[in-house]
Design a protein around this motif. Structure first.
Motif, PDB file in Angstrom:
ATOM      1  N   GLU A 114     -34.010  67.958 -81.814  1.00  0.00           N
ATOM      2  CA  GLU A 114     -35.044  67.719 -80.880  1.00  0.00           C
ATOM      3  C   GLU A 114     -36.363  67.749 -81.212  1.00  0.00           C
ATOM      4  O   GLU A 114     -37.260  67.554 -80.510  1.00  0.00           O
ATOM      5  N   TRP A 115     -36.649  68.255 -82.565  1.00  0.00           N
ATOM      6  CA  TRP A 115     -38.070  68.330 -82.983  1.00  0.00           C
ATOM      7  C   TRP A 115     -38.573  66.933 -83.718  1.00  0.00           C
ATOM      8  O   TRP A 115     -39.553  66.817 -84.180  1.00  0.00           O
ATOM      9  N   LEU A 144     -41.616  77.470 -82.865  1.00  0.00           N
ATOM     10  CA  LEU A 144     -40.989  76.678 -82.369  1.00  0.00           C
ATOM     11  C   LEU A 144     -40.067  77.551 -81.586  1.00  0.00           C
ATOM     12  O   LEU A 144     -39.746  78.445 -81.678  1.00  0.00           O
ATOM     13  N   TRP A 185     -36.812  72.514 -90.458  1.00  0.00           N
ATOM     14  CA  TRP A 185     -36.692  73.385 -89.465  1.00  0.00           C
ATOM     15  C   TRP A 185     -35.904  74.611 -89.949  1.00  0.00           C
ATOM     16  O   TRP A 185     -35.023  74.369 -90.779  1.00  0.00           O
ATOM     17  N   GLN A 240     -33.783  75.238 -79.013  1.00  0.00           N
ATOM     18  CA  GLN A 240     -33.732  74.022 -78.916  1.00  0.00           C
ATOM     19  C   GLN A 240     -33.164  73.589 -80.692  1.00  0.00           C
ATOM     20  O   GLN A 240     -33.435  74.034 -81.501  1.00  0.00           O
ATOM     21  N   PRO A 292     -41.362  64.941 -81.448  1.00  0.00           N
ATOM     22  CA  PRO A 292     -42.560  65.744 -81.367  1.00  0.00           C
ATOM     23  C   PRO A 292     -43.336  65.647 -82.975  1.00  0.00           C
ATOM     24  O   PRO A 292     -44.471  65.366 -82.805  1.00  0.00           O
ATOM     25  N   ALA A 293     -42.373  65.657 -83.946  1.00  0.00           N
ATOM     26  CA  ALA A 293     -42.885  65.941 -85.410  1.00  0.00           C
ATOM     27  C   ALA A 293     -43.778  64.444 -85.589  1.00  0.00           C
ATOM     28  O   ALA A 293     -44.530  64.323 -86.136  1.00  0.00           O
ATOM     29  N   THR A 304     -44.412  76.062 -78.093  1.00  0.00           N
ATOM     30  CA  THR A 304     -44.588  75.634 -79.597  1.00  0.00           C
ATOM     31  C   THR A 304     -46.117  76.345 -79.940  1.00  0.00           C
ATOM     32  O   THR A 304     -47.022  76.390 -79.107  1.00  0.00           O
ATOM     33  N   VAL A 337     -36.113  67.706 -90.606  1.00  0.00           N
ATOM     34  CA  VAL A 337     -36.808  67.151 -89.594  1.00  0.00           C
ATOM     35  C   VAL A 337     -36.858  65.720 -89.759  1.00  0.00           C
ATOM     36  O   VAL A 337     -37.829  65.546 -90.764  1.00  0.00           O
ATOM     37  N   LEU A 373     -46.675  71.220 -81.191  1.00  0.00           N
ATOM     38  CA  LEU A 373     -45.411  70.341 -81.215  1.00  0.00           C
ATOM     39  C   LEU A 373     -45.005  70.085 -79.841  1.00  0.00           C
ATOM     40  O   LEU A 373     -43.756  69.593 -79.384  1.00  0.00           O
ATOM     41  N   LEU A 383     -41.274  75.193 -88.112  1.00  0.00           N
ATOM     42  CA  LEU A 383     -41.312  73.981 -88.736  1.00  0.00           C
ATOM     43  C   LEU A 383     -42.346  74.064 -89.912  1.00  0.00           C
ATOM     44  O   LEU A 383     -43.302  74.345 -89.658  1.00  0.00           O
TER      45      LEU A 383
END
Length: 317
Positions: free
Chosen positions: A274-275, A266, A209, A270, A278-279, A248, A199, A244, A218
């Motif tokens: 895509e994370w 998660l 991930w 997705q 958010p991370a 999640t 990620v 997240l 994650l």
């Protein structure tokens, strides 16, 4: 009788480990036959073996849960032979040198001492001078005059340029077609891989991930001291800011080589990319809260949340 009971009690509490329990170093032997034996303290357990290296969190991820990855090793004084660090090598070997002179050192190995950094350093030094075609199955015990550690060999400020692989085909040179037992070994290793992706976002390091089958996770190796990180996570939890995003949840954490690795469940549908945002957003929230935990003690609700987080230790599979 009381004296004998006291002696037994003292034995049970020596170094905080019962002589009959497995040694904390992970050797598989009982404590009394390992670090609890006379002279065992020479091989003292180092709880944070990669401390002082900028690549500490990445090294932990590669050793503990990344299945198939390689990275050039940033040596402080490069020699005639470049060294590639790998998650795991064939037969979980400590190191090998291919026929073409390519040298590889493994992090996920069969045995280890109390100091992982020293083990890896000894494998690196072996790989620098080994003959093509040779392999080092395990790193044996170090002598009192052999205490070189990875910190002595690497550029301490260097990061790792990690390449993730979908399988273990890189075990063999491109021109080699695996057959027989080699092919079977590769097939078994590939079947055990859980799909994994980095990620990547600003401020996000050593975050991966992982598709565990029924759900995705994650796993994020954090560099902060455990108590400070738990306090920050607790403060975010009370604020409702620890997830997240939708679908999640914070699942728990595990300890690895002196650092804490928080884990989030998660939405498996997705894509790993895509994370990233958010991370990054969570990382910013964590940084803001970490700056306050020393100056602003946790309130009652936050202390309860911290105690709850501390008890949510998870096991990798």
């Amino acid at each position: 009788m009381a004296k004998r009971t006291a002696v037994r009690r003292a034995a049970r509490t020596h170094d905080g480990v019962s002589p009959r329990q497995p040694c904390p170093c992970g050797s598989g032997r009982r404590y009394k036959a390992c670090h609890g034996a006379p002279g065992g303290a020479v091989d003292a357990i180092v709880n944070r073996p990669f401390e002082g290296l900028a690549a500490e969190t990445e090294l932990i991820a590669l050793r503990e849960f990344v299945p198939s990855a390689t990275t050039p090793l940033p040596l402080a004084e490069p020699g005639d032979r470049e060294i590639t660090l790998a998650t795991v090598l064939p037969m979980a070997a400590a190191a090998l040198v291919r026929a073409d002179g390519t040298a590889l050192v493994g992090l996920q190995v069969q045995t280890r001492s109390g100091d992982v950094s020293r083990d890896v350093a000894r494998a690196v030094r072996w790989a620098m001078t080994a003959e093509p075609g040779e392999a080092l199955p395990v790193v044996g015990p170090a002598g009192a005059d052999d205490q070189v550690r990875l910190q002595d060999l690497l550029d301490p400020s260097a990061s790792l340029d990690v390449t993730l692989h979908e399988d273990f085909s890189w075990w063999l040179p491109e021109e080699v077609t695996p057959t027989g037992e080699v092919a079977a070994s590769l097939e078994r290793a590939n079947a055990a891989i859980m799909p994994t992706a980095r990620v990547e976002a600003e401020g996000v390091e050593a975050a991966y991930w992982v598709d565990a089958g029924d759900r995705a996770h994650l796993r994020w190796v954090r560099p902060e001291p455990e108590e400070a990180l738990l306090a920050a996570l607790a403060r975010l939890s009370v604020r409702g800011e620890l997830s997240l995003g939708e679908n999640t949840r914070y699942a728990g954490s595990f300890r690895a080589h002196g650092l804490l690795v928080p884990v989030w469940d998660l939405d498996r549908e997705q894509h790993p990319r895509e994370w990233a945002e958010p991370a990054a957003a969570l990382g910013r929230r964590l940084a803001d809260v970490l700056a306050t935990v020393d100056a602003e003690p946790l309130d009652e609700a936050e202390r309860r949340a911290r105690d709850g987080l501390r008890g949510r230790q998870i096991t990798l599979r």
